[in-house]
Design a protein around this motif. Structure first.
Motif, mmCIF file in Angstrom:
data_model
loop_
_atom_site.group_PDB
_atom_site.id
_atom_site.type_symbol
_atom_site.label_atom_id
_atom_site.label_comp_id
_atom_site.label_asym_id
_atom_site.label_seq_id
_atom_site.Cartn_x
_atom_site.Cartn_y
_atom_site.Cartn_z
ATOM 1 N N ASN A 64 0.844 -1.261 -0.270
ATOM 2 C CA ASN A 64 -0.182 0.116 0.215
ATOM 3 C C ASN A 64 0.577 1.238 -0.336
ATOM 4 O O ASN A 64 0.327 1.919 -0.317
ATOM 5 N N HIS A 65 1.602 1.358 0.184
ATOM 6 C CA HIS A 65 2.767 2.375 0.756
ATOM 7 C C HIS A 65 3.997 2.620 -0.626
ATOM 8 O O HIS A 65 3.404 3.304 -1.290
ATOM 9 N N ILE A 66 3.872 1.359 -1.427
ATOM 10 C CA ILE A 66 4.633 1.650 -2.749
ATOM 11 C C ILE A 66 3.227 2.168 -3.826
ATOM 12 O O ILE A 66 2.867 3.126 -4.560
ATOM 13 N N LEU A 67 1.377 1.985 -3.393
ATOM 14 C CA LEU A 67 0.265 2.344 -4.355
ATOM 15 C C LEU A 67 0.618 3.467 -4.330
ATOM 16 O O LEU A 67 0.508 4.452 -5.104
ATOM 17 N N ASN A 68 0.461 4.049 -2.737
ATOM 18 C CA ASN A 68 0.679 5.632 -2.301
ATOM 19 C C ASN A 68 1.055 6.233 -2.657
ATOM 20 O O ASN A 68 1.300 7.154 -3.415
ATOM 21 N N GLN A 69 2.786 5.484 -3.137
ATOM 22 C CA GLN A 69 3.727 6.260 -4.077
ATOM 23 C C GLN A 69 3.075 6.929 -5.287
ATOM 24 O O GLN A 69 3.638 7.899 -5.858
ATOM 25 N N LEU A 70 2.680 5.382 -5.815
ATOM 26 C CA LEU A 70 2.599 5.795 -7.008
ATOM 27 C C LEU A 70 1.056 7.156 -7.935
ATOM 28 O O LEU A 70 1.059 7.569 -8.718
ATOM 29 N N LYS A 71 0.672 7.101 -6.893
ATOM 30 C CA LYS A 71 -0.868 7.487 -7.338
ATOM 31 C C LYS A 71 -0.181 9.040 -6.502
ATOM 32 O O LYS A 71 -0.904 10.094 -7.180
ATOM 33 N N GLU A 72 0.447 10.041 -5.908
ATOM 34 C CA GLU A 72 1.056 11.120 -5.556
ATOM 35 C C GLU A 72 2.400 11.259 -6.901
ATOM 36 O O GLU A 72 2.026 12.421 -7.692
ATOM 37 N N ARG A 73 3.121 10.455 -7.162
ATOM 38 C CA ARG A 73 3.536 10.237 -8.283
ATOM 39 C C ARG A 73 3.086 11.204 -9.590
ATOM 40 O O ARG A 73 2.978 11.634 -10.552
ATOM 41 N N SER A 74 1.701 10.121 -10.170
ATOM 42 C CA SER A 74 0.311 10.284 -11.032
ATOM 43 C C SER A 74 0.405 11.869 -11.431
ATOM 44 O O SER A 74 -0.045 12.834 -12.210
ATOM 45 N N ARG A 75 -0.232 12.698 -9.841
ATOM 46 C CA ARG A 75 -0.093 14.177 -10.039
ATOM 47 C C ARG A 75 0.874 15.186 -10.589
ATOM 48 O O ARG A 75 0.318 16.334 -11.049
ATOM 49 N N SER A 76 1.462 14.279 -11.457
ATOM 50 C CA SER A 76 3.212 15.647 -12.213
ATOM 51 C C SER A 76 3.200 14.897 -13.199
ATOM 52 O O SER A 76 4.470 15.350 -13.793
ATOM 53 N N LYS A 77 2.900 13.309 -13.361
ATOM 54 C CA LYS A 77 3.024 13.236 -14.289
ATOM 55 C C LYS A 77 3.058 11.483 -14.817
ATOM 56 O O LYS A 77 2.442 11.150 -13.909
ATOM 57 N N TYR A 78 2.888 11.119 -16.135
ATOM 58 C CA TYR A 78 1.913 9.645 -16.431
ATOM 59 C C TYR A 78 2.248 8.259 -15.599
ATOM 60 O O TYR A 78 3.771 8.141 -15.498
ATOM 61 N N VAL A 79 1.742 8.190 -15.265
ATOM 62 C CA VAL A 79 1.468 6.604 -14.365
ATOM 63 C C VAL A 79 0.237 5.854 -14.681
ATOM 64 O O VAL A 79 -0.864 6.334 -14.693
ATOM 65 N N PRO A 80 1.265 4.728 -15.425
ATOM 66 C CA PRO A 80 0.065 3.671 -16.352
ATOM 67 C C PRO A 80 -0.970 3.044 -15.470
ATOM 68 O O PRO A 80 -0.845 2.410 -14.498
ATOM 69 N N SER A 81 -2.175 3.499 -15.366
ATOM 70 C CA SER A 81 -3.506 2.338 -14.675
ATOM 71 C C SER A 81 -3.303 1.290 -14.795
ATOM 72 O O SER A 81 -3.616 0.803 -13.623
ATOM 73 N N TYR A 82 -2.080 0.560 -15.742
ATOM 74 C CA TYR A 82 -2.432 -0.724 -15.122
ATOM 75 C C TYR A 82 -1.142 -1.190 -14.506
ATOM 76 O O TYR A 82 -1.570 -2.745 -13.857
ATOM 77 N N TRP A 83 -0.657 -0.709 -14.354
ATOM 78 C CA TRP A 83 0.259 -1.002 -13.219
ATOM 79 C C TRP A 83 0.019 -0.800 -11.527
ATOM 80 O O TRP A 83 0.277 -1.933 -10.777
ATOM 81 N N ILE A 84 -0.896 0.157 -11.674
ATOM 82 C CA ILE A 84 -2.225 -0.047 -10.523
ATOM 83 C C ILE A 84 -2.819 -0.905 -10.659
ATOM 84 O O ILE A 84 -2.674 -1.772 -9.347
ATOM 85 N N ALA A 85 -3.432 -1.381 -10.993
ATOM 86 C CA ALA A 85 -4.674 -2.691 -11.317
ATOM 87 C C ALA A 85 -3.495 -4.197 -10.880
ATOM 88 O O ALA A 85 -3.903 -4.512 -10.409
ATOM 89 N N VAL A 86 -1.932 -4.164 -11.204
ATOM 90 C CA VAL A 86 -1.533 -4.784 -11.059
ATOM 91 C C VAL A 86 -1.080 -4.947 -9.699
ATOM 92 O O VAL A 86 -1.155 -6.358 -8.695
ATOM 93 N N ILE A 87 -0.786 -4.049 -9.112
ATOM 94 C CA ILE A 87 -0.904 -4.213 -7.172
ATOM 95 C C ILE A 87 -2.048 -4.335 -6.646
ATOM 96 O O ILE A 87 -1.573 -5.173 -5.280
ATOM 97 N N TYR A 88 -3.284 -3.935 -6.821
ATOM 98 C CA TYR A 88 -4.264 -4.088 -6.463
ATOM 99 C C TYR A 88 -4.953 -5.911 -6.869
ATOM 100 O O TYR A 88 -5.585 -6.456 -5.846
ATOM 101 N N ASN A 89 -4.243 -6.271 -7.682
ATOM 102 C CA ASN A 89 -4.545 -7.465 -7.910
ATOM 103 C C ASN A 89 -3.230 -8.700 -7.549
ATOM 104 O O ASN A 89 -4.010 -9.920 -6.809
#
Length: 363
Positions: free
Chosen positions: A286-311
């Motif tokens: 979840n820490h990495i998940l939050n890190q990537l969501k925060e990163r998405s505020r300033s650059k492209y973060v693919p939705s696929y890889w967010i799905a992979v963590i939730y997977n």
């Protein structure tokens, strides 16, 4: 060449060009650059022996003329070599530097087909590694590959890139099949000529993983790591068969190396997050998940890889939500979703089935 390592790009690029030329001589079997470079600096007499063996009358008899695919401009050629040097490293920074050099090459020589193919390869790699939005990267790759093929319809690099674009972005399964068929002979030749190629070996590992031959995939990836421990892509894909076998410590170890080598790329972090979640280390995932969501505020973060963590967290609803977003983004990685082992637990889920139907995979 001088002992100055800043000349390495030229020495390695020249090696690749010479190998390509000499491989056209009947009766000679030549291994390619990535295999040759394993023995770099080990025997200085080899070059002399080879040069002596290739007499001018042999070369004169079998010499071929590379028309538009090559350039007679030394500056354009050097720019091409520098581009390939950075392209081979596959990090975001290096791929963008590769683009700069390939663009410099075609600016100097507007008819340099191989430089246009290099541009296509670089944008396709940025999209495949999801370091750039597919909707931004693939159209640029397509423009470059069409230019390359207009200059040289038989350029293997460009044919392969065309197949990748049709397969991974346009989702044109028939067109991709035709393009890959045209490139297949060249790819098989590359495998024979370059048995130590990192890209080829990791590709074989990918196929073995998708076909659920996990032990063989692990052996293939292990071989690639032995060839070059610093090739990030090997480590990030190495984690997958370990995860499917429940070997979580081994998977996480490989993925942590990938995160370090990639400078904490989104793809590597997401794979690590998936591995941590699958291992029951949900707080870290979840820490990495939050890190990537925060990163998405300033650059492209693919939705696929967010799905992979939730997977990894087995959060069905959020996996489906983020995969649908990935569909809208035309994620390259959705093309494997119908055979991807990590999604097996969803194969009978109505929402997942609906998404697979929307991909219009061939029966």
């Amino acid at each position: 060449m001088s002992p100055d390592h800043s000349d390495d790009y030229f020495a390695e690029g020249l090696t690749e060009e010479l190998i390509a030329a000499v491989s056209n001589i009947p009766g000679l079997r030549v291994i390619a650059r990535t295999s040759v470079m394993r023995y770099k600096g080990t025997n200085k007499t080899i070059a002399g022996e080879v040069a002596g063996a290739l007499q001018e009358h042999v070369l004169r008899k079998e010499r071929t003329v590379e028309t538009a695919r090559s350039t007679r401009n030394p500056e354009a050629y050097v720019s091409y070599l520098r581009g390939r040097q950075f392209w081979n490293k596959r990090t975001e920074e290096d791929l963008k530097r590769a683009i700069d050099f390939f663009e410099a090459g075609v600016k100097i020589d507007a008819d340099y087909a191989k430089a246009y193919a290099g541009l296509a390869d670089s944008y396709a790699a940025l999209a495949l590694l999801e370091l750039m939005a597919p909707t931004e990267a693939y159209p640029k790759a397509g423009e470059a590959v069409r230019k390359a093929l207009s200059l040289d319809p038989h350029l293997a690099d460009a044919r392969t890139s065309l197949g990748l674009i049709r397969f991974q972005y346009e989702w044109d399964w028939t067109g991709a099949k035709l393009a890959f068929r045209e490139a297949l002979v060249e790819i098989e030749k590359a495998r024979e000529l370059d048995p130590l190629s990192l890209a080829i070996n990791t590709g074989v590992g990918h196929v073995l993983y998708l076909s659920r031959q996990y032990d063989r995939a692990i052996e293939e990836y292990r071989r690639a790591v032995e060839l070059d421990p610093n090739f990030m892509a090997t480590h990030v894909w190495f984690g997958r068969p370990y995860l499917e076998k429940g070997m979580f410590n081994e998977a996480i170890s490989e993925l942590e190396i990938a995160v370090r080598l990639s400078g904490e790329s989104t793809l590597a972090l997401a794979m690590l997050g998936h591995g941590l979640a699958a291992a029951g280390r949900e707080d870290e995932a979840n820490h990495i998940l939050n890190q990537l969501k925060e990163r998405s505020r300033s650059k492209y973060v693919p939705s696929y890889w967010i799905a992979v963590i939730y997977n990894g967290l087995k959060d069905r609803e959020r996996v489906i939500t983020w995969l649908r977003k990935a569909f809208e983004e035309r994620s390259s990685w959705l093309v494997w979703s119908n055979v991807e082992p990590r999604f097996t637990w969803l194969k009978d889920d109505p929402d997942f089935v609906s998404l697979m139907e929307a991909m219009k995979f061939p029966s």
